[in-house]
Scaffold this motif. Structure first.
Motif, mmCIF file in Angstrom:
data_model
loop_
_atom_site.group_PDB
_atom_site.id
_atom_site.type_symbol
_atom_site.label_atom_id
_atom_site.label_comp_id
_atom_site.label_asym_id
_atom_site.label_seq_id
_atom_site.Cartn_x
_atom_site.Cartn_y
_atom_site.Cartn_z
ATOM 1 N N LYS A 132 0.834 -1.206 0.000
ATOM 2 C CA LYS A 132 0.000 0.000 0.000
ATOM 3 C C LYS A 132 0.873 1.262 0.000
ATOM 4 O O LYS A 132 0.589 2.232 -0.699
ATOM 5 C CB LYS A 132 -0.923 -0.004 1.209
ATOM 6 N N ASP A 136 0.957 4.072 -3.101
ATOM 7 C CA ASP A 136 0.543 5.455 -2.831
ATOM 8 C C ASP A 136 1.771 6.362 -2.872
ATOM 9 O O ASP A 136 2.573 6.394 -1.945
ATOM 10 C CB ASP A 136 -0.132 5.545 -1.460
ATOM 11 N N GLN A 162 -1.013 6.484 6.645
ATOM 12 C CA GLN A 162 -0.296 5.739 5.622
ATOM 13 C C GLN A 162 -0.152 4.269 6.023
ATOM 14 O O GLN A 162 -0.164 3.389 5.188
ATOM 15 C CB GLN A 162 1.085 6.366 5.404
#
Length: 157
Positions: free
Chosen positions: A67, A71, A79
């Motif tokens: 992830k 991102d 985050q």
């Protein structure tokens, strides 16, 4: 308004001079007491840095790393949205809280030296398990043992 004054040694007020001296025993005792806080602060700093390291995330928290890699925005908010990573981080603090509640009773019954030794052994076992961890559950168990050790050390000190 607060005020102060100078107190003479063995002055005319009938008080005896304080016989205490700064001995090596007192100095070492102060250093050991200060180490209790250092252990806690050191662990906070280490765990914060480790949870952002790419090799650590790749090995133990693969979905968090994927992830993070996907991102590319500069937004740092949430985050690391993972309950397992949160459990890894917070397990030390929860264990320290619980053990500090128990440590006072143990210290009263066994004494400070044995309680500090017990806390040190717990901390050593937690560090050993975390050092040889192969799975997330080992990390969490190790962090909990570290937390028990920190809680005992802080309560005793």
């Amino acid at each position: 308004m607060a005020g102060g004054g100078v107190i003479g040694v063995g002055g005319g007020d009938g008080r005896k001079p304080y016989p205490g001296n700064l001995t090596p025993y007192v100095t070492i005792t102060c250093i050991v007491a200060a180490m209790g806080g250092l252990i806690f602060g050191y662990d906070i700093g280490i765990s914060g840095g480790v949870t952002t390291m790419t090799p650590f995330l790749q090995k133990f928290f693969r979905k968090v790393w994927e992830k993070k890699e996907a991102d590319k925005s500069t937004n740092q908010y949430c985050q690391y949205d993972s309950q397992t990573l949160t459990m890894f981080t917070s397990s030390l603090y929860l264990a320290a809280l619980l053990s500090s509640l128990v440590a006072s009773t143990v210290t009263r019954r066994l004494g400070r030296k044995l309680s500090m030794l017990f806390g040190g052994l717990l901390f050593f076992a937690g560090a050993l398990i975390n050092g040889f961890a192969k799975a997330v559950w080992m990390l969490i168990v190790g962090r909990m043992l570290l937390g028990f050790g920190v809680g005992f050390a802080n309560q005793v000190i």
